[in-house]
Scaffold this active site. Structure first.
Site, PDB file in Angstrom:
ATOM      1  N   HIS A  37      -6.627  -0.913  -0.823  1.00  0.00           N
ATOM      2  CA  HIS A  37      -7.470  -2.097  -1.060  1.00  0.00           C
ATOM      3  C   HIS A  37      -8.912  -1.813  -0.617  1.00  0.00           C
ATOM      4  O   HIS A  37      -9.868  -2.187  -1.294  1.00  0.00           O
ATOM      5  CB  HIS A  37      -6.965  -3.297  -0.240  1.00  0.00           C
ATOM      6  CG  HIS A  37      -5.589  -3.772  -0.600  1.00  0.00           C
ATOM      7  ND1 HIS A  37      -4.516  -3.634   0.232  1.00  0.00           N
ATOM      8  CD2 HIS A  37      -5.121  -4.428  -1.697  1.00  0.00           C
ATOM      9  CE1 HIS A  37      -3.439  -4.174  -0.324  1.00  0.00           C
ATOM     10  NE2 HIS A  37      -3.776  -4.655  -1.497  1.00  0.00           N
ATOM     11  N   ARG A 189       3.947  -3.381   0.350  1.00  0.00           N
ATOM     12  CA  ARG A 189       5.409  -3.442   0.504  1.00  0.00           C
ATOM     13  C   ARG A 189       5.955  -2.246   1.285  1.00  0.00           C
ATOM     14  O   ARG A 189       7.101  -2.295   1.738  1.00  0.00           O
ATOM     15  CB  ARG A 189       6.083  -3.517  -0.865  1.00  0.00           C
ATOM     16  CG  ARG A 189       5.928  -4.879  -1.543  1.00  0.00           C
ATOM     17  CD  ARG A 189       6.726  -4.946  -2.832  1.00  0.00           C
ATOM     18  NE  ARG A 189       6.621  -6.244  -3.480  1.00  0.00           N
ATOM     19  CZ  ARG A 189       5.669  -6.583  -4.355  1.00  0.00           C
ATOM     20  NH1 ARG A 189       4.727  -5.709  -4.678  1.00  0.00           N
ATOM     21  NH2 ARG A 189       5.661  -7.779  -4.909  1.00  0.00           N
TER      22      ARG A 189
END
Ligand code: AMP
Length: 281
Positions: A37, A189
């Site tokens: 990110h 995740r």
């Protein structure tokens, strides 16, 4: 970094940017941020005057309620990471801010084959939710450029198609996949994998690298067999799909022609966690 939750507050800040003629880069995320990110934030920072990041765990794109429930959330750490990365505005709407009229989405877009294959096939409704939230976020932020990771290769293709169909004036920028040292594609995740699963997970990128290395000399058919066998032999791993697809249409290719025209995409179930990855061939 300024943090806002409500769209009217965001609009006030944005109109200030607009008046000063500042260019805005936008990075939509679901939080639990990692260096993948942050690489998008850095790229946006390099190409714009102001960077806005959103964190919103969008319920409408989760086809599995358990996946939504256990999705990692770490707001304080996200705030710190974004601040350090030089993000200017953090937009953290709540469900009522994004969906004041409820989550039903009246717009049906013709995404053609893009939404019918791979993630579209395995996760019914997922891309409807993605299109819904990304269109609403782009409408709220109206950036000049929006940044997405190639990790979600199909998502980038769908978002590009969506902005074309809805005439949203934004440039979609695709950014490279950031990986752990052992090759595993970074993902929020990954934090949910137990030690044993985490030790197995790099097999996914190892396989993709092998597929790429063999792609000049091996038929698509044989590459698919190889992928199925390799994942099948790793205990605890279940192949959801492995496809060699055209980069534009995302439809399966029968033959590899020139370099960069096809992408190998994989989704694997590892314990309770579903991981995806891809590599350009
Ligand atoms: P998410 O929070 O998972 O919705 O991801 C937000 C954005 O970050 C999406 O555009 C993703 O494709 C991108 N992203 C997630 N993981 C990575 C990664 N490992 N490398 C580059 N971009 C990523």
């Amino acid at each position: 970094m300024i943090r806002v939750q409500r769209i009217p507050d965001l609009e006030k800040i944005l109109s200030g940017f607009g008046q000063k003629g500042l260019k805005t880069g936008f990075v939509p995320t679901m939080g639990a941020l990692h260096p993948g990110h942050i690489s998008l934030i850095h790229k946006a920072k390099a190409e714009n005057d102001r960077v806005i990041c959103s964190i919103f765990v969008n319920p409408t794109q989760f086809n599995d309620p358990k996946d939504l429930q256990r999705y990692p959330r770490q707001p304080e750490q996200d705030f710190r990471l974004l601040n350090e990365a030089g993000c200017d505005v953090l937009f953290t709407p709540e469900i009522k801010d994004m969906y004041p009229q409820g989550t039903a989405f009246p717009v049906q877009l013709d995404l053609g084959s893009l939404a019918l294959v791979m993630e579209g096939k395995s996760r019914p409704g997922h891309f409807d939710g993605v299109v819904q939230i990304v269109s609403l976020l782009l409408k709220a932020v109206h950036p000049q450029k929006a940044y997405f990771g190639q990790k979600d290769f199909q998502q980038v293709a769908i978002v590009r198609r969506m902005v074309e169909l809805l005439h949203i004036p934004v440039e979609i920028i695709a950014c490279p996949i950031i990986r752990e040292a052992d090759g595993l594609a970074m993902s929020s995740r990954n934090a949910l994998l137990n030690t044993e699963e985490r030790a197995k997970a790099p097999a996914i990128f190892k396989l993709l690298s092998r597929i790429k290395a063999l792609s000049g000399t091996t038929s698509v058919e044989d590459l698919i067999v190889l992928a199925k066998n390799e994942i099948g032999q790793t205990a605890g791993m279940k192949l959801d799909y492995f496809e060699i697809a055209d980069v534009q249409t995302l439809l399966p290719v029968q033959k590899l022609s020139s370099e960069g025209k096809a992408v190998a995409c994989i989704a694997v179930q590892l314990g309770n966690i579903r991981l995806i990855d891809n590599i350009l061939l």
